[in-house]
Design a protein around this motif. Structure first.
Motif, short mmCIF file in Angstrom:
data_model
loop_
_atom_site.label_atom_id
_atom_site.label_comp_id
_atom_site.label_asym_id
_atom_site.label_seq_id
_atom_site.Cartn_x
_atom_site.Cartn_y
_atom_site.Cartn_z
N THR A 1 34.23 22.83 30.48
CA THR A 1 34.34 23.63 31.80
C THR A 1 35.44 24.03 32.34
O THR A 1 35.44 25.08 33.02
N ARG A 2 36.76 23.43 31.97
CA ARG A 2 37.87 23.68 32.42
C ARG A 2 38.02 24.93 31.67
O ARG A 2 38.64 26.07 32.18
N LYS A 3 38.14 24.92 30.33
CA LYS A 3 38.32 26.07 29.49
C LYS A 3 37.52 27.41 29.94
O LYS A 3 38.36 28.62 30.05
N ILE A 4 36.31 27.35 30.20
CA ILE A 4 35.50 28.45 30.65
C ILE A 4 36.17 28.96 32.03
O ILE A 4 36.32 30.33 32.00
N PHE A 5 36.02 28.17 33.02
CA PHE A 5 36.71 28.36 34.30
C PHE A 5 38.07 29.06 34.38
O PHE A 5 38.07 30.07 34.84
N LEU A 6 38.93 28.51 33.59
CA LEU A 6 40.21 29.14 33.17
C LEU A 6 40.48 30.41 32.51
O LEU A 6 41.03 31.42 33.02
N ASP A 7 39.35 30.58 31.74
CA ASP A 7 39.29 31.91 31.03
C ASP A 7 38.68 33.04 31.80
O ASP A 7 39.23 34.15 31.70
N GLU A 8 37.75 32.62 32.73
CA GLU A 8 37.02 33.59 33.42
C GLU A 8 37.58 33.65 34.95
O GLU A 8 37.50 34.97 35.31
N ARG A 9 38.39 33.15 35.10
CA ARG A 9 39.01 33.05 36.65
C ARG A 9 39.71 34.44 36.84
O ARG A 9 39.55 35.10 37.86
N PRO A 10 40.62 34.99 35.96
CA PRO A 10 41.23 36.20 36.39
C PRO A 10 40.22 37.36 36.55
O PRO A 10 40.39 38.34 37.44
N ARG A 11 39.13 37.41 35.74
CA ARG A 11 38.14 38.45 35.77
C ARG A 11 37.45 38.26 36.98
O ARG A 11 37.06 39.25 37.69
N VAL A 12 36.98 36.94 37.45
CA VAL A 12 36.43 36.87 38.75
C VAL A 12 37.25 37.32 39.97
O VAL A 12 36.79 37.84 40.82
N ASP A 13 38.44 36.89 39.90
CA ASP A 13 39.50 37.13 41.04
C ASP A 13 39.59 38.79 41.18
O ASP A 13 39.42 39.15 42.25
#
Length: 64
Positions: free
Chosen positions: A33-45
């Motif tokens: 969950t941490r890996k996915i969140f941190l990988d996707e966070r820049p795109r979501v932002d």
């Protein structure tokens, strides 16, 4: 990310563990969950910034 994914990510990042009956499964879930969140966070932002900019541009165009 959907809201439930954000909640899960926040729990994985800084939540308080209340009960742990399967430590290996928890560790696997937390790491993934941490890996996915941190990988996707820049795109979501970036997507949020793009939507906000488009709304501002539309509002300015409608007012002007």
């Amino acid at each position: 990310m959907r809201d439930r994914h954000v909640v899960g990510a926040r729990l994985a990042m800084s939540g308080t563990l209340l009960f742990d009956d399967d430590p290996p499964a928890r560790v696997e879930w937390q790491a993934m969950t941490r890996k996915i969140f941190l990988d996707e966070r820049p795109r979501v932002d970036q997507a949020r910034r793009d939507v906000a900019a488009a709304r501002r541009a539309r509002a300015a165009r409608d007012l002007g």
